[in-house]
Design an enzyme around this catalytic site. Structure first.
Site, mmCIF file in Angstrom:
data_model
loop_
_atom_site.group_PDB
_atom_site.id
_atom_site.type_symbol
_atom_site.label_atom_id
_atom_site.label_comp_id
_atom_site.label_asym_id
_atom_site.label_seq_id
_atom_site.Cartn_x
_atom_site.Cartn_y
_atom_site.Cartn_z
ATOM 1 N N ARG A 1 0.842 -1.204 0.000
ATOM 2 C CA ARG A 1 0.000 0.000 0.000
ATOM 3 C C ARG A 1 0.881 1.260 0.000
ATOM 4 O O ARG A 1 0.603 2.227 -0.687
ATOM 5 C CB ARG A 1 -0.956 0.006 1.203
ATOM 6 C CG ARG A 1 -1.754 1.298 1.298
ATOM 7 C CD ARG A 1 -3.010 1.261 2.167
ATOM 8 N NE ARG A 1 -2.990 0.342 3.265
ATOM 9 C CZ ARG A 1 -2.328 0.532 4.407
ATOM 10 N NH1 ARG A 1 -1.599 1.609 4.611
ATOM 11 N NH2 ARG A 1 -2.398 -0.378 5.365
ATOM 12 N N TYR B 1 -17.186 17.192 -14.468
ATOM 13 C CA TYR B 1 -17.651 15.811 -14.422
ATOM 14 C C TYR B 1 -18.631 15.627 -13.248
ATOM 15 O O TYR B 1 -18.332 16.032 -12.119
ATOM 16 C CB TYR B 1 -16.442 14.864 -14.304
ATOM 17 C CG TYR B 1 -16.846 13.448 -14.049
ATOM 18 C CD1 TYR B 1 -17.697 12.781 -14.937
ATOM 19 C CD2 TYR B 1 -16.415 12.766 -12.921
ATOM 20 C CE1 TYR B 1 -18.101 11.478 -14.685
ATOM 21 C CE2 TYR B 1 -16.804 11.461 -12.678
ATOM 22 C CZ TYR B 1 -17.654 10.832 -13.555
ATOM 23 O OH TYR B 1 -18.052 9.545 -13.306
ATOM 24 N N ASP C 1 -7.741 19.220 -13.273
ATOM 25 C CA ASP C 1 -8.106 17.911 -13.821
ATOM 26 C C ASP C 1 -7.690 17.914 -15.293
ATOM 27 O O ASP C 1 -8.299 18.588 -16.119
ATOM 28 C CB ASP C 1 -9.618 17.679 -13.655
ATOM 29 C CG ASP C 1 -10.013 16.258 -14.026
ATOM 30 O OD1 ASP C 1 -9.395 15.684 -14.944
ATOM 31 O OD2 ASP C 1 -10.966 15.725 -13.417
ATOM 32 N N LYS D 1 -9.174 7.060 -18.868
ATOM 33 C CA LYS D 1 -9.528 7.649 -20.157
ATOM 34 C C LYS D 1 -8.333 7.581 -21.121
ATOM 35 O O LYS D 1 -7.905 6.506 -21.452
ATOM 36 C CB LYS D 1 -10.039 9.085 -19.925
ATOM 37 C CG LYS D 1 -11.123 9.167 -18.821
ATOM 38 C CD LYS D 1 -12.360 8.419 -19.224
ATOM 39 C CE LYS D 1 -13.433 8.196 -18.177
ATOM 40 N NZ LYS D 1 -13.374 8.729 -16.883
#
Ligand code: PLP
Length: 388
Positions: free
Chosen positions: A46, A98, A170, A195
């Site tokens: 992690r 978004y 973003d 994306k």
């Protein structure tokens, strides 16, 4: 080194044992300590994991940042960034953005006392009007999803710096191949790597890049503490996709530009929102701050009754809810990606029932135009015939 070379060479670092050209997938969560008090640099996956580390270092360099963090989705990346803020803090956020980001801010972050005001981030009066004594950050999408509004990053990031707040961009729609917000003054870049970076509609991932020691250390702490990290297999898959980013973006842009121009003169289309078109209000700023255009644009059909048959008649183009992959996808934002944004806000920005979003893939442009043209023709025939 040029961006194309950097991209193609992601993970092709010298692997001393086998000389493998593709970096291996280290499918391990625990790493042996040589002895008490010693570490190989990897202890628990992690916190740090070898395959993910190669990806994180690559995106940090590509975005001209200091540190990169790979997350299990774009939303996980946004949540990790938002956890930097505390109860009582306020954010300024792009008005058109978004829907999932809006949902996270309004339905979750607001419950923890982090509030947001949504403005056109290109309008300085609106920015000044939204600024409060507790404003700590600004989140900008440029181009916005789905209306492709453009913000002048250099100007707005300079404004944010002068106000002493963190600027977050973003960069999902353009990727570092076309736009590098940190070079324009941003502090943090976030990607839905699902994306264009992944590019094949087959991996869900998010990436964060930070600039500066304090932010990078804080983000490393949050990334590890929250734990929404990307696994080794998906890290590898994402790097595999990123190797061809330059080629894909060039084809996406060429196809999208040709189709946007075709739609501009189509009798059933009212408006086309694409910053590569000279008629787009953000055309000059987009040209100034990026080296090209994304492969996604939105358009409005003349009559909302055309939407359903168009989506039913497209064949090569899939009616599906994502963007940025090699396969072309058409989305209906008002009922899909942006359904969580209240109607009055959607209407204010123009995300209405006539708006369709087209993520143009890398298929041959003639086939895409034929498919869309046929669907529009069929839809019109049904409308005129009184069909559904
Ligand atoms: N940011 C933008 C601009 C997006 O379009 C999306 C998803 O569509 C996200 C963030 C969220 O990313 P993900 O779907 O990978 O969680």
């Amino acid at each position: 080194m040029k961006m194309e070379s950097r991209l193609a060479q992601i993970g092709s670092i010298e692997e001393p044992v086998t000389g493998a050209v593709s970096f291996p997938v280290y499918q391990a969560t625990a790493f042996r300590h040589p002895k008490l008090g010693q570490s190989t640099g990897f202890d628990y996956a992690r916190t740090k994991s070898p395959t993910r580390k190669v990806l994180e270092e690559a995106i940090a360099v590509l975005e001209s940042g200091d540190a990169g963090f790979a997350c299990s989705s774009g939303m996980a990346a946004l949540q990790t960034i938002f956890a930097y803020f505390s109860q009582g803090d306020h954010l300024i956020v792009s008005l058109d953005l978004y829907g999932g980001t809006y949902r996270l801010l309004e339905k979750i972050m607001a419950r923890f006392g982090v509030t947001s005001t949504y403005v056109d981030t290109n309008d300085f009066d609106a920015l000044e009007g939204a600024f409060q004594s507790n404003t700590k950050g600004i989140l900008i999408e440029t181009p916005t999803n789905p209306l492709m509004m453009i913000t002048d990053l250099e100007q707005v990031c300079a404004w944010a710096k002068q106000k002493g707040i963190v600027s977050i961009v973003d960069n999902t729609l353009l990727t570092p191949f076309l736009q590098r917000p940190i070079e324009l003054g941003a502090d943090i870049v976030i990607h839905s790597a699902t994306k264009y970076l992944g590019g094949h509609n087959d991996v869900l991932a998010g990436l964060i890049v930070t600039k500066g020691k304090e932010l990078s250390e804080q983000m490393a702490f949050l990334h590890n503490s929250i734990g929404a990290v990307l696994g080794p297999q998906d890290s590898w898959l994402l790097m595999r996709g990123m190797k061809t980013l330059a080629l894909r973006m060039e084809r996406h842009e060429a196809n999208a530009t040709a189709i946007a121009r075709y739609l501009l003169t189509h009798p059933l289309i009212d408006e086309v929102y694409y910053p590569a078109l000279e008629s787009h209000p953000g055309y000059a700023v987009q040209n100034k701050q990026s080296s090209g255009n994304t492969g996604i644009f939105s358009f409005k059909v003349k009559d909302a009754r055309l939407v359903e048959p168009v989506l039913r008649h497209i064949r090569l183009i899939a009616f599906a809810e994502s963007l940025g992959g090699v396969e072309s996808l058409m989305t209906y934002p008002a009922v899909q990606t942006h359904a969580d944004i209240p109607l009055e806000i959607r209407q204010k920005v123009g995300v209405d029932d006539r708006l369709l979003r087209f993520s143009v893939g890398i298929e041959h442009v003639d086939d895409l135009i034929a498919d869309l043209g046929h669907a529009l023709e069929q839809a019109q025939a049904e409308l005129e015939g009184g069909g559904n």
